[in-house]
Design an enzyme around this catalytic site. Structure first.
Site, PDB file in Angstrom:
ATOM      1  N   ASP A   1      -0.975  -7.452 -26.904  1.00 56.03           N
ATOM      2  CA  ASP A   1      -2.148  -6.920 -27.044  1.00 56.03           C
ATOM      3  C   ASP A   1      -2.159  -6.156 -26.271  1.00 56.03           C
ATOM      4  OD1 ASP A   1      -4.591  -6.148 -27.731  1.00 56.03           O
ATOM      5  OD2 ASP A   1      -5.313  -8.134 -27.970  1.00 56.03           O
TER       6      ASP A   1
ATOM      7  N   SER B   1     -11.792  -7.963 -22.424  1.00 50.33           N
ATOM      8  CA  SER B   1     -10.437  -7.387 -22.685  1.00 50.33           C
ATOM      9  C   SER B   1      -9.716  -6.391 -22.137  1.00 50.33           C
ATOM     10  CB  SER B   1     -10.751  -7.370 -24.530  1.00 50.33           C
ATOM     11  OG  SER B   1     -11.083  -8.354 -24.946  1.00 50.33           O
TER      12      SER B   1
ATOM     13  N   HIS C   1      -6.544  -3.556 -28.444  1.00 51.39           N
ATOM     14  CA  HIS C   1      -7.380  -3.605 -29.446  1.00 51.39           C
ATOM     15  C   HIS C   1      -8.651  -3.031 -28.825  1.00 51.39           C
ATOM     16  CE1 HIS C   1      -9.142  -7.534 -27.068  1.00 51.39           C
ATOM     17  NE2 HIS C   1     -10.147  -6.971 -27.346  1.00 51.39           N
TER      18      HIS C   1
END
Length: 740
Positions: free
Chosen positions: A222, A656, A86
């Site tokens: 991810d 992230s 992402h």
């Protein structure tokens, strides 16, 4: 042929019980004896110098701020970088076309020559940090207004940054900590040539979509891969064909040992923002005003975007990144409100505030400073409440459209045109502004669809007119009531038909010969000017005054808390600077009778597989690998493939892509999410429930190697296996859900 290094190590006894590992610690705090001893007790085998050092290679030299919004880690001596899928989503979307849809199909460079330059993307390494608080304390005082303090802080910060950059040649940034009580200088080395190396298809990298977002159990691969390039001499450089892969000071070795319950885990990254010192008054405003307003506006916007994306493949590609950005925090605000209520965070904050009041009452010498701090903050929030809805509809409604904020950029052009000067200097200024507007337009229209924006425009501004206080509405909304009988669809159709900003050719033609009258009379430009003038005339002054009062008293409150608890080691709120958190790999119990184990496997992907649901489609090749159990060296002892795991590390947005590192300094996973039950974590850490969700590095390697066939990338990594002992196997989370 890849090499796996086997290292015989001493058997380590690790604590299995949950320890409250709250804290996003500055690297310089690691030397604190209490923190370091606790980390050692939990399984850390490194010295503080191994983690953060200015004079020698250390872990921090492998960690980067990725584009300023995520974290990445260097995993080879050739500048190979690992981050989240992402985090790469926008770059992949910008590189995608209908013919080469990297979002849907993924992308894997078979050689360095095939790696794709990611325009405007950069990575930043921290060189060192320095406490410069004393320089600020010499010129700041408690009797200054918020505006005075802000002006002095800005001026001195610029001076310190300029001095540091001239002395070192690095990029410098001064950051405020503990609500304005401390200040640190950070020096960075920034590399602007970053290239996409590999990204799995959405059916892996975004498996579960919005449904699984912020949830455990997860089965999402991810991750993505980039490479950092430098000039031939190793220095930072803009993109050039003769640039070479960066030779980093340090890269993370990768462990194939996997994780067991109780294993030490360390997350190193650049968390964006937390508000752990927020008072009960601030939380109440979040629950009453901020979160429900943002959720309502975003919900309406998302439904419009989704319908148009589903109707046209080109719109889907153009709006994929925009949709994901809006959706992520739409769900976050919902979960945060639930968490704040379920975990009784307001009540806990009120207990702390009462302790503070009691402490002040027992300290006559401190009363002059702290006695009215909480009362002043309460009053400030009451003032903010009066104007917050109008502000939110500007931020989420007006700026939720695309045409209005784009048109507002042309305010600089209007100022130049208003001068109507014909001298050479004025003409040069005009040419510079026009050139900048043309570049801005090229970027804007690349992923713009006017019919979609027209629907968003009508819906969000109708909500603005209906929900903001009537006496705070801009004149343009009152005009809609008079001229269009309150029909926002008619108004939107009129604006989008007549405005030069809805069509690239019309705008470019205007820029060839810009005229003040054309710009000022444009309906989109006139509308956004009305919104902004209204904000500055009716709202901003009140908010600025209230936030100034809040800022000054919050600084005193935080200072007082630290005085009240002199033996407690406090960590500062996240502010996009490098932080370390430590914890353990642990399961959790979200509610009575339910146990979530600490890891998931590929079995869960197949259980969720649904060819009729875009969020749960599975590539045929992955199904084939699953059926044949062709997992290579990445399986655990019962020949299942680990996928994700959880730990009680303290993280937030910006983390992230952060590496999850074991006690030996080896990479075991990549952090990508938090769990639904602890969505209030940015305000209050919940030690029993809060979990960091990470992709197991073995699943990442499996996808690169077995699924993508990109074994050349595996070959350049340092793969480590510390022992030949098999991993402890427990029932994965899929089985444990039978309790639910």
């Amino acid at each position: 042929m890849r090499k796996i290094i086997y290292i015989l190590s001493l058997f380590f006894c690790l604590p299995l019980g949950s320890i409250a590992n709250e804290g996003m610690w500055l690297p310089s705090q690691i030397k604190n004896l209490m923190l370091y001893e606790q980390m050692k007790e939990m399984g850390l085998e490194l010295s503080p110098e191994d983690i953060y050092s200015v004079n020698k290679s250390s872990l921090k030299d492998a960690i980067v701020s990725f584009g300023g919004f995520c974290t990445g880690e260097i995993i080879s001596n050739q500048g190979l970088l690992l981050t989240n899928h992402h985090c790469a989503y926008d770059a992949a979307q910008n590189l995608s076309t209908l013919e080469n849809d990297y979002l849907t199909d993924g992308f894997w460079a078979r050689s360095m020559d095939e790696e794709l330059p990611a325009e405007d993307l950069y990575v930043r390494f921290l060189v060192r940090m320095e406490d410069v608080s004393s320089r600020f304390q010499e010129v700041l005082s408690n009797d200054m207004s918020a505006e005075q303090r802000q002006a002095i802080i800005a001026e001195l910060s610029n001076q310190i940054q300029k001095e540091a950059e001239e002395e070192t040649g690095y990029d410098a940034s001064v950051k405020t900590f503990f609500a304005g009580n401390e200040f640190y200088l950070f020096l960075y080395e920034t590399y602007n040539d970053v290239r996409l190396v590999g990204i799995p298809p959405e059916s892996i990298g975004k498996f579960g979509g919005d449904t699984d977002n912020w949830m455990w159990p997860r089965h999402t691969g991810d991750f993505s891969l980039f490479r950092v390039y430098a000039a031939p001499d190793g220095s930072p450089a803009e993109y050039a064909e003769d640039n070479v892969p960066l030779e980093p000071r340090h890269h993370l070795p990768i462990s194939l040992d996997g994780v067991k319950k109780g294993d030490f885990s360390m997350v190193f990254g650049f968390p964006g923002s937390t508000d752990r010192f927020l008072t009960s008054y601030g939380i109440q405003m979040q629950l009453d005003v901020n979160n429900p307003t943002r959720v309502d506006i975003r919900d309406r916007r998302l439904k419009i975007l989704k319908a148009d994306m589903d109707s046209d493949p080109q719109i889907r590609i153009s709006y994929a990144s925009k949709y994901a950005q809006v959706s992520n925090y739409w769900k976050y605000f919902i979960g945060q409100s639930q968490g704040l209520k379920n975990l009784k965070v307001i009540e806990k904050k009120q207990e702390l505030e009462q302790q503070f009041k009691d402490w002040v009452a027992q300290k006559p010498e401190e009363r002059a400073i702290y006695d009215t701090v909480l009362q002043n903050m309460d009053e400030a929030y009451q003032q903010i409440r009066n104007y917050q809805t109008s502000y939110l509809y500007l931020a989420e409604g007006v700026y939720g459209t695309e045409i209005l904020p784009f048109a507002y950029r042309f305010s600089a052009l209007e100022k130049v045109l208003q001068q109507d000067a014909k001298d050479e200097q004025s003409q040069q200024k005009l040419e510079q502004v026009v050139s900048s507007m043309k570049s801005s337009a090229e970027e804007f229209y690349k992923d713009y669809n006017a019919p979609t924006d027209q629907k968003v425009f009508a819906a969000l501004l109708s909500m603005y007119a209906s929900n903001a206080p009537a006496d705070q509405l801009p004149e343009v909304l009152n005009k809609v009531e008079r001229k269009y009988k309150g029909d926002f669809n008619r108004w939107a159709a009129d604006v989008f038909q007549k405005s030069i900003f809805t069509d690239q050719q019309k705008l470019m033609a205007f820029l060839e010969e810009p005229k003040l009258k054309t710009l000022s009379n444009d309906p989109a430009y006139a509308a956004v000017q009305s919104f902004m003038s209204n904000y500055y005339e009716k709202i901003a002054l009140h908010l600025r005054s209230a936030y100034g009062k809040l800022e000054n008293n919050n600084r005193l409150f935080v200072h007082g808390l630290r005085q009240m608890n002199p033996d407690k080691e406090y960590y500062p709120d996240a502010n996009s600077t490098l932080r370390l958190t430590y914890g353990s790999v642990l399961p959790y119990e979200p509610k009575d009778g339910v146990l979530y184990q600490y890891y998931t496997t590929l079995e869960g992907v197949m259980e969720k597989k649904n060819p009729d649901d875009p969020e749960f489609q599975v590539p045929e090749k992955l199904v084939s690998l699953y059926e044949s159990k062709d997992y290579g060296p990445y399986a655990i002892s019962d020949n299942t493939l680990p996928l994700c795991f959880i730990s009680n590390n303290d993280i937030t947005g910006g983390n992230s892509g952060s590496p999850v590192i074991n006690g030996k300094g080896q990479l075991i996973g990549t952090a990508f999410d938090g769990n639904w039950e602890a969505m209030s974590g940015d305000i209050a850490f919940e030690d029993e429930l809060q979990r960091c969700i990470s992709v197991d590095i073995r699943y990442t390697l499996f996808i690169i190697d077995k699924f993508a066939g990109a074994s050349h990338l595996i070959d350049e990594m340092t793969i480590v296996q510390n022992t030949k002992a098999e991993q402890e196997v427990e029932a994965p989370v899929e089985d444990s859900q039978m309790n639910e």
